[in-house]
Design a protein around this motif. Structure first.
Motif, mmCIF file in Angstrom:
data_model
loop_
_atom_site.group_PDB
_atom_site.id
_atom_site.type_symbol
_atom_site.label_atom_id
_atom_site.label_comp_id
_atom_site.label_asym_id
_atom_site.label_seq_id
_atom_site.Cartn_x
_atom_site.Cartn_y
_atom_site.Cartn_z
ATOM 1 N N GLY A 59 48.707 40.829 28.086
ATOM 2 C CA GLY A 59 49.469 40.528 29.333
ATOM 3 C C GLY A 59 49.466 39.289 29.686
ATOM 4 O O GLY A 59 49.149 38.178 29.168
ATOM 5 N N SER A 63 49.695 39.867 35.266
ATOM 6 C CA SER A 63 49.674 41.364 35.011
ATOM 7 C C SER A 63 48.798 41.854 35.871
ATOM 8 O O SER A 63 47.761 41.382 36.486
ATOM 9 C CB SER A 63 49.111 41.593 33.570
ATOM 10 O OG SER A 63 50.538 41.178 32.827
ATOM 11 N N TRP A 65 45.602 43.250 35.898
ATOM 12 C CA TRP A 65 44.512 43.362 34.994
ATOM 13 C C TRP A 65 43.329 44.313 35.753
ATOM 14 O O TRP A 65 42.590 44.994 35.180
ATOM 15 C CB TRP A 65 44.138 42.280 35.098
ATOM 16 C CG TRP A 65 44.850 41.032 33.817
ATOM 17 C CD1 TRP A 65 45.653 40.189 34.816
ATOM 18 C CD2 TRP A 65 45.140 41.288 32.750
ATOM 19 N NE1 TRP A 65 46.197 39.383 33.391
ATOM 20 C CE2 TRP A 65 45.893 40.118 32.195
ATOM 21 C CE3 TRP A 65 44.553 41.781 31.586
ATOM 22 C CZ2 TRP A 65 46.450 39.860 30.987
ATOM 23 C CZ3 TRP A 65 44.942 41.655 30.307
ATOM 24 C CH2 TRP A 65 45.708 40.457 30.103
ATOM 25 N N SER A 66 43.566 44.365 37.324
ATOM 26 C CA SER A 66 42.622 45.033 37.925
ATOM 27 C C SER A 66 42.729 46.553 37.628
ATOM 28 O O SER A 66 41.812 47.424 37.535
ATOM 29 C CB SER A 66 42.735 44.914 39.338
ATOM 30 O OG SER A 66 44.160 45.256 39.684
ATOM 31 N N ILE A 68 42.696 48.145 35.110
ATOM 32 C CA ILE A 68 41.875 48.608 33.838
ATOM 33 C C ILE A 68 40.669 49.358 34.519
ATOM 34 O O ILE A 68 40.034 50.004 33.503
ATOM 35 C CB ILE A 68 41.541 47.340 32.911
ATOM 36 C CG1 ILE A 68 42.881 46.710 32.400
ATOM 37 C CG2 ILE A 68 40.722 47.957 31.679
ATOM 38 C CD1 ILE A 68 42.812 45.494 31.558
ATOM 39 N N VAL A 87 39.942 40.027 41.343
ATOM 40 C CA VAL A 87 40.896 39.805 40.239
ATOM 41 C C VAL A 87 42.327 40.360 41.054
ATOM 42 O O VAL A 87 43.369 39.885 40.836
ATOM 43 C CB VAL A 87 40.612 41.011 39.023
ATOM 44 C CG1 VAL A 87 41.851 41.395 38.358
ATOM 45 C CG2 VAL A 87 39.208 40.566 38.284
ATOM 46 N N GLU A 91 45.741 38.063 40.815
ATOM 47 C CA GLU A 91 46.714 38.431 40.056
ATOM 48 C C GLU A 91 48.200 38.275 41.034
ATOM 49 O O GLU A 91 49.332 38.016 40.140
ATOM 50 C CB GLU A 91 46.777 40.095 40.222
ATOM 51 C CG GLU A 91 45.857 40.467 39.175
ATOM 52 C CD GLU A 91 45.557 42.173 39.196
ATOM 53 O OE1 GLU A 91 46.623 42.840 40.111
ATOM 54 O OE2 GLU A 91 44.999 42.700 38.306
ATOM 55 N N LEU A 100 39.634 35.895 34.367
ATOM 56 C CA LEU A 100 39.882 37.013 33.372
ATOM 57 C C LEU A 100 38.823 37.255 32.494
ATOM 58 O O LEU A 100 38.370 38.309 32.285
ATOM 59 C CB LEU A 100 41.197 36.601 32.859
ATOM 60 C CG LEU A 100 41.722 37.742 31.892
ATOM 61 C CD1 LEU A 100 42.290 38.783 32.455
ATOM 62 C CD2 LEU A 100 43.030 36.947 30.906
ATOM 63 N N TRP A 103 36.011 38.874 34.248
ATOM 64 C CA TRP A 103 36.569 40.416 34.256
ATOM 65 C C TRP A 103 36.089 41.143 33.035
ATOM 66 O O TRP A 103 35.873 42.565 32.583
ATOM 67 C CB TRP A 103 37.963 40.504 34.703
ATOM 68 C CG TRP A 103 38.370 41.938 34.845
ATOM 69 C CD1 TRP A 103 39.738 42.317 34.376
ATOM 70 C CD2 TRP A 103 37.876 42.827 35.682
ATOM 71 N NE1 TRP A 103 39.857 43.512 35.170
ATOM 72 C CE2 TRP A 103 38.845 43.923 35.854
ATOM 73 C CE3 TRP A 103 36.893 43.006 36.450
ATOM 74 C CZ2 TRP A 103 38.953 45.118 36.482
ATOM 75 C CZ3 TRP A 103 36.625 44.243 37.243
ATOM 76 C CH2 TRP A 103 37.580 45.049 37.382
ATOM 77 N N GLN A 104 36.695 40.551 31.880
ATOM 78 C CA GLN A 104 36.533 41.212 30.604
ATOM 79 C C GLN A 104 35.112 41.152 29.961
ATOM 80 O O GLN A 104 34.420 42.309 29.661
ATOM 81 C CB GLN A 104 37.049 40.182 29.458
ATOM 82 C CG GLN A 104 36.811 40.497 28.009
ATOM 83 C CD GLN A 104 37.311 39.637 26.860
ATOM 84 O OE1 GLN A 104 38.502 39.304 26.958
ATOM 85 N NE2 GLN A 104 36.434 39.038 26.134
ATOM 86 N N LEU A 116 40.863 41.011 26.618
ATOM 87 C CA LEU A 116 42.022 40.823 27.479
ATOM 88 C C LEU A 116 42.615 39.335 27.058
ATOM 89 O O LEU A 116 41.875 38.296 27.101
ATOM 90 C CB LEU A 116 41.485 40.740 29.131
ATOM 91 C CG LEU A 116 40.544 41.989 29.470
ATOM 92 C CD1 LEU A 116 40.142 41.781 30.899
ATOM 93 C CD2 LEU A 116 41.138 43.198 29.109
ATOM 94 N N ASN A 118 45.549 36.825 27.703
ATOM 95 C CA ASN A 118 46.583 36.322 28.458
ATOM 96 C C ASN A 118 47.538 35.588 27.576
ATOM 97 O O ASN A 118 47.326 34.519 26.938
ATOM 98 C CB ASN A 118 45.936 35.330 29.486
ATOM 99 C CG ASN A 118 46.919 34.931 30.629
ATOM 100 O OD1 ASN A 118 48.191 35.217 30.594
ATOM 101 N ND2 ASN A 118 46.531 34.053 31.566
#
Length: 392
Positions: A59, A63, A65-66, A68, A87, A91, A100, A103-104, A116, A118
């Motif tokens: 992404g 994108s 991402w949240s 997910i 997140v 974004e 990011l 978050w991963q 994830l 980017n």
């Protein structure tokens, strides 16, 4: 075998302005998953049947991402609530590398193997280079999700996989699409098996086209167990019965997209079936390999065919009983080859053959035939004319 899921995540636009529309996706077995990001539904569906070893999600910094988070069971979503809203907020202007990565890391506690990535969507080389570096060397089952992201991204990823198959052990490929535009009460999930079939046909035909190895393409055309037939042909055998069976089966193929492939293979196999004598089959295979740029094979075969033909001209009946054909023919060549151009052609052919096989370049004129493709092509074509003249 390692199971690898590849997804693309984009920005999306729902009624609130950002993110994907919450949708119920229905799979072919009747299972329904409600989510905004189709990749989440696909991961959950696949996980009921197999372990997903890696899930790569491509992404951009903006994108969604949240989204997910829908992959995780509702019971655990509260554990990620604070980071989830962070997140969501980032974004809007572009998520930072640190957030990011965080978050991963949090998601990986519930989704093992998630990564994830980017990317700059216009860095077309990134996809193929990333996969070359990161796909394991094990046998691979690839699942490609082409639902979200910029429209060109799935195409680049698809062609990247076709290229990578030359270097990675991609045993199987499935492509999924969550068809939101076909939505009734639910959006149907389409498994595009036909692309996988074309993928197999394309790669196996490329192998055949450049090497002559036909068992793989025949298997993908529905004709099984031809490895030993190929082996016999390679060893200058004549598996007549097996070739007839293959050609009969090729003739029965009806689908146009398969038939065009079958016709090409049949056209190249037919001479091997029709030619009665070994030397004629050798010449056909010499031409066959010459067209596939396998010049050493073509050189050896045309030389051996001419040698057999010359022995027959001398009246030799039991050619296999002669231990050294070259020595046997020495001194007899003027008796067989009446014309000077034929003697010169055979002499050059023999010397080039010996030099190529043994890596021993004797003089400059031979070096030209080995160094220059056009010079070799001239010799090969002259040798074919020589062979036809010798046969008369």
């Amino acid at each position: 075998m390692k199971n690898i899921l590849l997804s693309i995540i984009g920005i999306g636009r729902n009624q609130s302005g950002k993110g994907y529309i919450k949708t119920k996706y229905k799979f072919e077995n009747g299972q329904i998953y409600e989510t905004a990001f189709f990749g989440s539904a696909l991961y959950r569906y696949l996980s009921t049947e197999k372990n997903i070893d890696r899930w790569y999600i491509f992404g951009t910094e903006k994108s969604s991402w949240s989204e997910i988070i829908d992959t995780i069971d509702d019971d655990y979503k509260n554990n990620l609530e604070e980071l989830y809203y962070k997140v969501c907020d980032e974004e809007k202007s572009g998520i930072s590398k640190d957030i990011l990565n965080e978050w991963q890391e949090k998601l990986s506690n519930y989704i093992p193997g998630i990564e994830l990535i980017n990317i700059d969507p216009l860095d077309y080389k990134f996809y193929v280079e990333f996969l070359i570096r990161n796909l394991p060397d094990d046998e691979l089952y690839i699942i490609l999700d082409i639902t979200h992201g910029y429209r060109f991204m799935p195409f680049i990823l698809s062609f990247s996989l076709m290229y990578i198959k030359n270097f990675k052990k991609i045993v199987d490929l499935d492509i999924y699409y969550g068809a939101l535009e076909m939505k009734g009460d639910e959006a149907p999930v389409i498994k595009i098996d036909f692309i996988n079939e074309l993928f197999r046909l394309s790669t196996s035909y490329e192998l055949y086209k450049h090497s002559g190895y036909f068992p793989e393409i025949l298997k993908n055309l529905g004709i099984q167990n031809t490895e030993n037939t190929y082996f016999q042909i390679e060893m200058n055998g004549r598996p007549q019965k097996e070739l007839k069976e293959i050609i009969t089966k090729l003739n029965k193929i009806e689908e146009i997209y398969k038939r065009v492939c079958a016709e090409n293979i049949k056209r190249e196999l037919q001479p091997l079936l029709e030619k009665e004598f070994l030397e004629d089959r050798m010449v056909e295979r010499a031409k066959y390999f010459f067209e596939k740029n396998q010049y050493l094979k073509s050189l050896i075969l045309i030389y051996e065919a001419i040698t057999i033909c010359m022995l027959k001209k001398l009246g030799v009946n039991k050619i296999p009983d002669i231990p050294n054909r070259k020595e046997f023919l020495r001194g007899k060549i003027p008796k067989i080859l009446k014309e000077e151009w034929m003697q010169n052609t055979f002499k050059t052919l023999e010397m080039v053959r010996n030099s190529a096989v043994h890596g021993n370049i004797i003089n400059y004129s031979l070096y030209q035939h080995i160094k220059d493709k056009e010079k070799f092509s001239e010799l090969f074509k002259s040798s074919l004319i020589f062979y036809e003249k010798l046969k008369k």
